[in-house]
Design an enzyme around this catalytic site. Structure first.
Site, PDB file in Angstrom:
ATOM      1  N   LYS A   1      -7.183   3.296   0.043  1.00 10.03           N
ATOM      2  CA  LYS A   1      -5.913   2.793   0.578  1.00 10.03           C
ATOM      3  C   LYS A   1      -4.711   3.518  -0.026  1.00 10.03           C
ATOM      4  O   LYS A   1      -3.607   3.438   0.518  1.00 10.03           O
ATOM      5  CB  LYS A   1      -5.788   1.283   0.364  1.00 10.03           C
ATOM      6  CG  LYS A   1      -5.656   0.837  -1.075  1.00 10.03           C
ATOM      7  CD  LYS A   1      -5.463  -0.674  -1.149  1.00 10.03           C
ATOM      8  CE  LYS A   1      -5.268  -1.132  -2.587  1.00 10.03           C
ATOM      9  NZ  LYS A   1      -4.989  -2.581  -2.656  1.00 10.03           N
ATOM     10  N   ASP A   2      -4.916   4.240  -1.151  1.00  8.56           N
ATOM     11  CA  ASP A   2      -3.828   5.003  -1.767  1.00  8.56           C
ATOM     12  C   ASP A   2      -3.675   6.391  -1.170  1.00  8.56           C
ATOM     13  O   ASP A   2      -2.693   7.078  -1.434  1.00  8.56           O
ATOM     14  CB  ASP A   2      -4.059   5.152  -3.275  1.00  8.56           C
ATOM     15  CG  ASP A   2      -3.950   3.834  -4.029  1.00  8.56           C
ATOM     16  OD1 ASP A   2      -3.269   2.925  -3.523  1.00  8.56           O
ATOM     17  OD2 ASP A   2      -4.552   3.726  -5.114  1.00  8.56           O
TER      18      ASP A   2
ATOM     19  N   ARG B   1       2.968  -5.317   3.626  1.00  9.15           N
ATOM     20  CA  ARG B   1       1.946  -5.716   4.602  1.00  9.15           C
ATOM     21  C   ARG B   1       1.504  -7.155   4.353  1.00  9.15           C
ATOM     22  O   ARG B   1       1.427  -7.970   5.295  1.00  9.15           O
ATOM     23  CB  ARG B   1       0.739  -4.768   4.495  1.00  9.15           C
ATOM     24  CG  ARG B   1      -0.484  -5.200   5.290  1.00  9.15           C
ATOM     25  CD  ARG B   1      -1.694  -4.351   4.940  1.00  9.15           C
ATOM     26  NE  ARG B   1      -2.043  -4.420   3.534  1.00  9.15           N
ATOM     27  CZ  ARG B   1      -2.756  -5.404   2.976  1.00  9.15           C
ATOM     28  NH1 ARG B   1      -3.188  -6.418   3.710  1.00  9.15           N
ATOM     29  NH2 ARG B   1      -3.038  -5.382   1.686  1.00  9.15           N
ATOM     30  N   ARG B   2       1.193  -7.472   3.100  1.00  4.62           N
ATOM     31  CA  ARG B   2       0.778  -8.838   2.772  1.00  4.62           C
ATOM     32  C   ARG B   2       1.927  -9.821   2.981  1.00  4.62           C
ATOM     33  O   ARG B   2       1.736 -10.900   3.568  1.00  4.62           O
ATOM     34  CB  ARG B   2       0.302  -8.903   1.317  1.00  4.62           C
ATOM     35  CG  ARG B   2      -1.015  -8.186   1.070  1.00  4.62           C
ATOM     36  CD  ARG B   2      -1.294  -8.022  -0.406  1.00  4.62           C
ATOM     37  NE  ARG B   2      -2.604  -7.410  -0.663  1.00  4.62           N
ATOM     38  CZ  ARG B   2      -2.945  -6.799  -1.775  1.00  4.62           C
ATOM     39  NH1 ARG B   2      -2.064  -6.690  -2.771  1.00  4.62           N
ATOM     40  NH2 ARG B   2      -4.155  -6.277  -1.926  1.00  4.62           N
TER      41      ARG B   2
ATOM     42  N   ARG C   1       4.358  -6.232  -9.802  1.00  5.31           N
ATOM     43  CA  ARG C   1       3.736  -4.923  -9.978  1.00  5.31           C
ATOM     44  C   ARG C   1       2.863  -4.955 -11.216  1.00  5.31           C
ATOM     45  O   ARG C   1       2.869  -5.894 -11.990  1.00  5.31           O
ATOM     46  CB  ARG C   1       4.810  -3.833 -10.140  1.00  5.31           C
ATOM     47  CG  ARG C   1       5.626  -3.509  -8.907  1.00  5.31           C
ATOM     48  CD  ARG C   1       4.858  -2.701  -7.880  1.00  5.31           C
ATOM     49  NE  ARG C   1       4.131  -1.579  -8.442  1.00  5.31           N
ATOM     50  CZ  ARG C   1       4.645  -0.413  -8.772  1.00  5.31           C
ATOM     51  NH1 ARG C   1       5.929  -0.183  -8.591  1.00  5.31           N
ATOM     52  NH2 ARG C   1       3.884   0.556  -9.261  1.00  5.31           N
TER      53      ARG C   1
ATOM     54  N   ARG D   1      -1.228  -8.546 -13.656  1.00  4.25           N
ATOM     55  CA  ARG D   1      -0.800  -9.467 -12.590  1.00  4.25           C
ATOM     56  C   ARG D   1      -1.453 -10.837 -12.770  1.00  4.25           C
ATOM     57  O   ARG D   1      -0.830 -11.873 -12.525  1.00  4.25           O
ATOM     58  CB  ARG D   1      -1.160  -8.887 -11.212  1.00  4.25           C
ATOM     59  CG  ARG D   1      -0.361  -7.657 -10.857  1.00  4.25           C
ATOM     60  CD  ARG D   1      -0.523  -7.296  -9.404  1.00  4.25           C
ATOM     61  NE  ARG D   1      -0.604  -5.854  -9.218  1.00  4.25           N
ATOM     62  CZ  ARG D   1      -0.672  -5.260  -8.035  1.00  4.25           C
ATOM     63  NH1 ARG D   1      -0.697  -5.987  -6.934  1.00  4.25           N
ATOM     64  NH2 ARG D   1      -0.741  -3.951  -7.947  1.00  4.25           N
TER      65      ARG D   1
ATOM     66  N   CYS E   1       0.951   3.354   2.135  1.00  2.00           N
ATOM     67  CA  CYS E   1       0.664   2.046   1.538  1.00  2.00           C
ATOM     68  C   CYS E   1       1.933   1.254   1.251  1.00  2.00           C
ATOM     69  O   CYS E   1       1.865   0.111   0.823  1.00  2.00           O
ATOM     70  CB  CYS E   1      -0.178   2.214   0.263  1.00  2.00           C
ATOM     71  SG  CYS E   1       0.638   3.147  -1.047  1.00  2.00           S
TER      72      CYS E   1
END
Length: 325
Positions: free
Chosen positions: A93-94, A141-142, A159, A165, A252
């Site tokens: 995804k990166d 996106r989320r 982040r 996190r 992304c």
């Protein structure tokens, strides 16, 4: 360039980010490559090379504001081009759609769960979050999809690496944070997941759950080794998703998502006739607009293009141009 160690063994240098997740998944790939090398009689040993990327250095700014593509891969790709490393392990995804000239994606190992997951303070699911819940994610996106489903929740940028996190869930009084199932699984932290987010609530990022193993096109030895690690079904799904990504000129940091599944005809001995289903979304960061299209086909690149075209016809370009500023 071929490095020779004692006894004629080639040392294959494997580039990676230096986060705990990146090192863990790189270690898992190296173990698989060692096994494949031994099984096929290939004279290789492996060495990990840690590389710091721009995305790793900038932790106090939301990814969408940092701008640019390849925030977590550019420095690694440069090391590949310069011959400092021989292959690189990325979270798919990166990876930007366009790779530098001379580099290629040499393998897509078997994909793990592509979904996003919710980690909540009380262990409950998304619909059980209290009104006005504080939800941490740095992903537009989320944020777009969750706000579309629950306009009452407050999205707060968060982040850092997975472990940091998870700590912020407690120290900064979040009701929930959203992470990728793949990262939690690879770290062995499945017990921390409160609930997966179904694809009909939150379509994953392009390539989420998959790894991309990048190498030099001219390095035939490494290309052959990586071909042994490739999972054809995972590759087919990822190709459809990445075609969609390329058609929308996305990355992304943009509120787009795609998820492909592959159905193999009964009795088929290979992927001939495999039917791919692709769902793609584009949404506004505030969740007020969420465009979704689903397509089916047998050609992954053509399918990605067609789903992207359908979203464009419904106004996707206007949303994306506003996000890009």
């Amino acid at each position: 360039m071929m490095n020779q160690a004692t006894e004629g063994m080639r040392v294959i240098r494997v580039g990676t980010r230096q986060s705990a997740l990146a090192l863990t998944q790189t270690g898992q790939v190296i173990e698989q490559l060692k096994e494949l090398s031994e099984r096929h009689g290939l004279p290789y040993t492996f060495e990990t090379v840690k590389i710091v990327t721009k995305g790793d250095r900038i932790l106090d700014v939301t990814l969408s504001k940092v701008g640019g593509k390849g925030l977590f891969v550019k420095e690694i790709e440069q090391a590949l081009l310069d011959g400092e490393i021989d292959l690189a392990v990325h979270s798919m995804k990166d990876m930007p759609y366009e790779l530098p000239e001379g580099l290629m994606n040499g393998s897509v190992p078997k994909r793990v769960d592509p979904r996003d997951v919710l980690i909540t303070a009380d262990g409950g699911g998304f619909d059980a979050l209290p009104n006005g819940a504080k939800v941490g994610t740095s992903s537009l996106r989320r944020a777009s999809q969750l706000k579309n489903r629950r306009p009452d929740i407050e999205i707060v940028s968060i982040r850092g690496n997975i472990d940091s996190r998870l700590k912020k869930l407690e120290t900064e009084q979040f009701d929930a944070i959203v992470l990728a199932a793949a990262g939690m699984t690879r770290m062995g932290w499945e017990n921390r997941i409160s609930s997966p987010l179904p694809v009909d609530i939150c379509v994953p990022a392009v390539g989420q759950g998959a790894l991309g193993i990048e190498c030099r096109e001219a390095d035939s030895d490494v290309r052959y080794l990586l071909s042994l690690l490739n999972d054809p079904i995972s590759e087919l799904a990822v190709r459809a998703e990445r075609s969609f990504l390329g058609a929308l000129n996305g990355g992304c940091q943009i509120p787009i998502g795609a998820h492909a599944t592959v159905a193999i005809p009964e009795g088929a001995s290979n992927l001939e006739g495999a039917l791919i289903e692709l769902v793609g979304i584009v949404g506004s960061p505030d969740g007020e607009i969420l465009l979704k299209e689903i397509g089916k086909g047998t050609d992954p690149e053509a399918l990605g293009l067609s789903v992207a075209a359908a979203l464009r016809a419904n106004g996707a370009d206007q949303i994306l141009s506003q996000v890009r500023g």
